[in-house]
Design a protein around this motif. Structure first.
Motif, short mmCIF file in Angstrom:
data_model
loop_
_atom_site.label_atom_id
_atom_site.label_comp_id
_atom_site.label_asym_id
_atom_site.label_seq_id
_atom_site.Cartn_x
_atom_site.Cartn_y
_atom_site.Cartn_z
N LEU A 212 0.86 -1.19 0.00
CA LEU A 212 0.00 0.00 0.00
C LEU A 212 0.89 1.24 0.00
CD1 LEU A 212 -2.96 -0.82 2.44
CD2 LEU A 212 -2.97 -0.87 -0.06
N ASP A 213 0.52 2.21 -0.84
CA ASP A 213 1.36 3.36 -1.07
C ASP A 213 0.57 4.63 -0.80
OD1 ASP A 213 3.09 5.25 -2.00
OD2 ASP A 213 3.29 4.43 -4.03
N ASN A 214 0.73 5.17 0.40
CA ASN A 214 0.11 6.44 0.79
C ASN A 214 -1.41 6.43 0.57
OD1 ASN A 214 0.46 8.96 1.94
ND2 ASN A 214 0.44 9.98 -0.04
N VAL A 215 -2.05 5.43 1.14
CA VAL A 215 -3.50 5.28 0.95
C VAL A 215 -4.27 6.05 2.03
CG1 VAL A 215 -5.40 3.61 1.13
CG2 VAL A 215 -3.39 3.08 -0.27
N SER A 216 -5.18 6.92 1.58
CA SER A 216 -6.10 7.61 2.48
C SER A 216 -7.51 7.38 1.97
CB SER A 216 -5.82 9.12 2.50
OG SER A 216 -4.53 9.38 2.99
N LEU A 217 -8.40 7.03 2.88
CA LEU A 217 -9.81 6.86 2.48
C LEU A 217 -10.70 6.90 3.71
CD1 LEU A 217 -10.88 3.72 3.22
CD2 LEU A 217 -9.39 3.17 1.33
N GLU A 218 -11.97 7.18 3.46
CA GLU A 218 -12.96 7.15 4.53
C GLU A 218 -14.15 6.32 4.07
OE1 GLU A 218 -14.38 10.95 6.10
OE2 GLU A 218 -12.28 11.66 5.94
N ILE A 219 -14.64 5.48 4.95
CA ILE A 219 -15.84 4.70 4.66
C ILE A 219 -16.85 4.97 5.77
CG2 ILE A 219 -16.79 2.38 4.37
CD1 ILE A 219 -14.01 1.53 3.29
N ASN A 220 -18.02 5.42 5.41
CA ASN A 220 -19.03 5.76 6.40
C ASN A 220 -19.79 4.54 6.89
OD1 ASN A 220 -18.58 8.56 6.40
ND2 ASN A 220 -19.75 8.74 4.50
N ASP A 221 -20.43 4.70 8.04
CA ASP A 221 -21.30 3.65 8.58
C ASP A 221 -22.33 3.27 7.53
OD1 ASP A 221 -20.06 3.61 10.97
OD2 ASP A 221 -21.50 4.92 11.97
N GLY A 222 -22.53 2.00 7.33
CA GLY A 222 -23.61 1.52 6.46
C GLY A 222 -23.30 1.53 4.98
N GLU A 223 -22.06 1.91 4.60
CA GLU A 223 -21.71 1.91 3.17
C GLU A 223 -21.45 0.49 2.67
OE1 GLU A 223 -19.40 4.94 0.72
OE2 GLU A 223 -18.62 5.28 2.73
N GLY B 268 -23.76 -0.87 -8.99
CA GLY B 268 -23.78 0.59 -8.87
C GLY B 268 -23.43 1.09 -7.47
N LYS B 269 -22.49 0.41 -6.82
CA LYS B 269 -22.03 0.84 -5.49
C LYS B 269 -20.71 1.58 -5.62
CE LYS B 269 -25.06 -1.72 -3.05
NZ LYS B 269 -26.16 -1.12 -2.30
N ARG B 270 -20.22 2.07 -4.49
CA ARG B 270 -18.93 2.75 -4.50
C ARG B 270 -17.82 1.77 -4.88
NH1 ARG B 270 -16.27 5.52 0.88
NH2 ARG B 270 -14.21 6.01 0.01
N VAL B 271 -16.90 2.23 -5.73
CA VAL B 271 -15.78 1.39 -6.16
C VAL B 271 -14.46 2.11 -5.91
CG1 VAL B 271 -14.70 0.16 -8.09
CG2 VAL B 271 -17.19 0.35 -7.99
N ILE B 272 -13.60 1.46 -5.13
CA ILE B 272 -12.24 1.98 -4.91
C ILE B 272 -11.31 1.09 -5.72
CG2 ILE B 272 -10.39 2.28 -3.21
CD1 ILE B 272 -12.59 2.78 -1.10
N ARG B 273 -10.53 1.71 -6.60
CA ARG B 273 -9.63 0.91 -7.43
C ARG B 273 -8.18 1.12 -7.02
NH1 ARG B 273 -9.88 -1.66 -12.57
NH2 ARG B 273 -7.78 -1.96 -13.36
N LEU B 274 -7.51 0.01 -6.73
CA LEU B 274 -6.10 0.05 -6.35
C LEU B 274 -5.24 -0.42 -7.52
CD1 LEU B 274 -6.21 -1.71 -2.84
CD2 LEU B 274 -5.71 0.70 -3.24
N GLU B 275 -4.09 0.20 -7.65
CA GLU B 275 -3.08 -0.31 -8.60
C GLU B 275 -1.72 -0.07 -7.98
OE1 GLU B 275 -3.17 0.87 -12.82
OE2 GLU B 275 -5.20 0.04 -12.84
N LYS C 152 -8.66 5.38 -8.25
CA LYS C 152 -10.03 5.81 -8.51
C LYS C 152 -10.88 5.54 -7.28
CE LYS C 152 -11.43 5.61 -13.26
NZ LYS C 152 -11.96 4.73 -14.31
N ASP C 153 -11.82 6.44 -6.99
CA ASP C 153 -12.77 6.22 -5.90
C ASP C 153 -14.06 6.90 -6.33
OD1 ASP C 153 -14.29 6.05 -3.61
OD2 ASP C 153 -12.71 6.80 -2.28
N GLU C 154 -15.02 6.09 -6.80
CA GLU C 154 -16.24 6.65 -7.38
C GLU C 154 -17.48 6.16 -6.64
OE1 GLU C 154 -15.03 7.28 -12.03
OE2 GLU C 154 -15.79 5.32 -11.43
N LYS C 155 -18.43 7.05 -6.48
CA LYS C 155 -19.64 6.73 -5.72
C LYS C 155 -20.47 5.63 -6.36
CE LYS C 155 -22.22 9.17 -2.40
NZ LYS C 155 -21.61 10.22 -1.60
N GLU C 156 -20.71 5.73 -7.65
CA GLU C 156 -21.40 4.64 -8.34
C GLU C 156 -20.48 4.17 -9.45
OE1 GLU C 156 -25.46 5.56 -9.49
OE2 GLU C 156 -25.65 6.76 -7.66
#
Ligand SMILES: Nc1ncnc2c1ncn2[C@@H]1O[C@H](COP(=O)(O)OP(=O)(O)OP(=O)(O)O)[C@@H](O)[C@H]1O
Ligand SMILES: [Mg+2]
Length: 226
Positions: A18-29, A204-211, A217-221
């Motif tokens: 993992l390389d400098n990863v920052s993210l937030e995931i809310n309750d119920g996501e 159609g959910k949130r997608v976080i893409r790692l490479e 990429k971090d997209e809501k749908e």
């Protein structure tokens, strides 16, 4: 509820996971984590249950910083976080009901209460008929449902699933995703690592893409372009 701040993780030979990863995931996501082999999906899950510690950066789960060196609440963290691993991690000499009961035994609940809870959950997951069978006697899709039941038995707030459809046919994969989606609808935060583009693109959910360990990429749908 889940927050990563500038998380870095390398392995022994200098392999960046993992390389400098920052993210937030809310309750119920409901969040998909996608990306090619070796991009860091499993590492992210192992960090979230503190099976690994990052080299630097912070991870906060349910308002607690779990990356502190002297963090003392690992059992509480594991209780609020159900995990479904790629390789099942079932006990093969135990029946399915006994496997599902395990997390409650660890918590030291009375036998009768364990039995009731296990029966209720097996019923809900349509696994009652399989309760007394052993893992070798059932199909891959059924195994995966048992593993999810075991992850949910202690009513965690968060469910982490590492490629839960990895070895399943399309129809069975959909059943598993439907189950995870229902679990999410009842309030549990779900993070699912996957290679399954069809499922990601249909939900159609949130997608976080790692490479190479980076979030690209971090997209809501989101969509999963291969
Ligand atoms: N225990 C380990 N020791 C050394 N290197 C590791 C270890 N675990 C993971 N890695 C390396 O870290 C990187 C990320 O691995 P990770 O397992 O998180 O990827 P992944 O996205 O889950 O891949 P896959 O889709 O194949 O499951 C890879 O380069 C991998 O080789
Ligand atoms: Mg993996």
């Amino acid at each position: 509820m889940i927050e990563l701040k500038n998380v870095n993780k390398k392995f022994g030979s200098g392999q960046t996971a993992l390389d400098n990863v920052s993210l937030e995931i809310n309750d119920g996501e409901f969040v998909f984590v996608v990306g090619p082999t070796g991009s860091g999906k499993t590492t992210l899950i192992r960090l979230l249950i503190r099976e690994l510690l990052p080299d630097s950066g912070k991870i906060i789960v349910d308002k607690e910083e779990i990356t502190k060196k002297n963090y003392k609440k690992i059992s509480a963290l594991r209780r609020k976080t159900g995990v479904v691993f790629q390789d099942f991690k079932l006990l093969w000499e135990r029946t399915l009901a006994e496997n599902v009961a395990l997390p409650l035994e660890v918590l030291g609940l009375p036998g009768k209460e364990i039995k009731n809870k296990v029966n209720q959950l097996l019923d809900k997951f349509k696994l009652s008929d399989l309760a007394q069978k052993f893992p070798v006697q059932i199909s891959g899709g059924e195994l995966q449902r048992v593993v999810i039941a075991r992850a949910m038995i202690a009513e965690p707030k968060i469910l982490l699933a590492d490629e839960p459809t990895g070895n399943l046919d399309p129809k069975t994969s959909w059943e598993i995703v439907k189950l995870l989606s229902d679990i999410n609808s009842s309030g549990t935060t779900v993070l699912m690592a996957t290679h399954n583009a069809d499922i990601v693109n249909s939900l159609g959910k949130r997608v976080i893409r790692l490479e190479h360990g980076k979030i690209i990429k971090d997209e809501k749908e989101g969509k999963y372009e291969r």
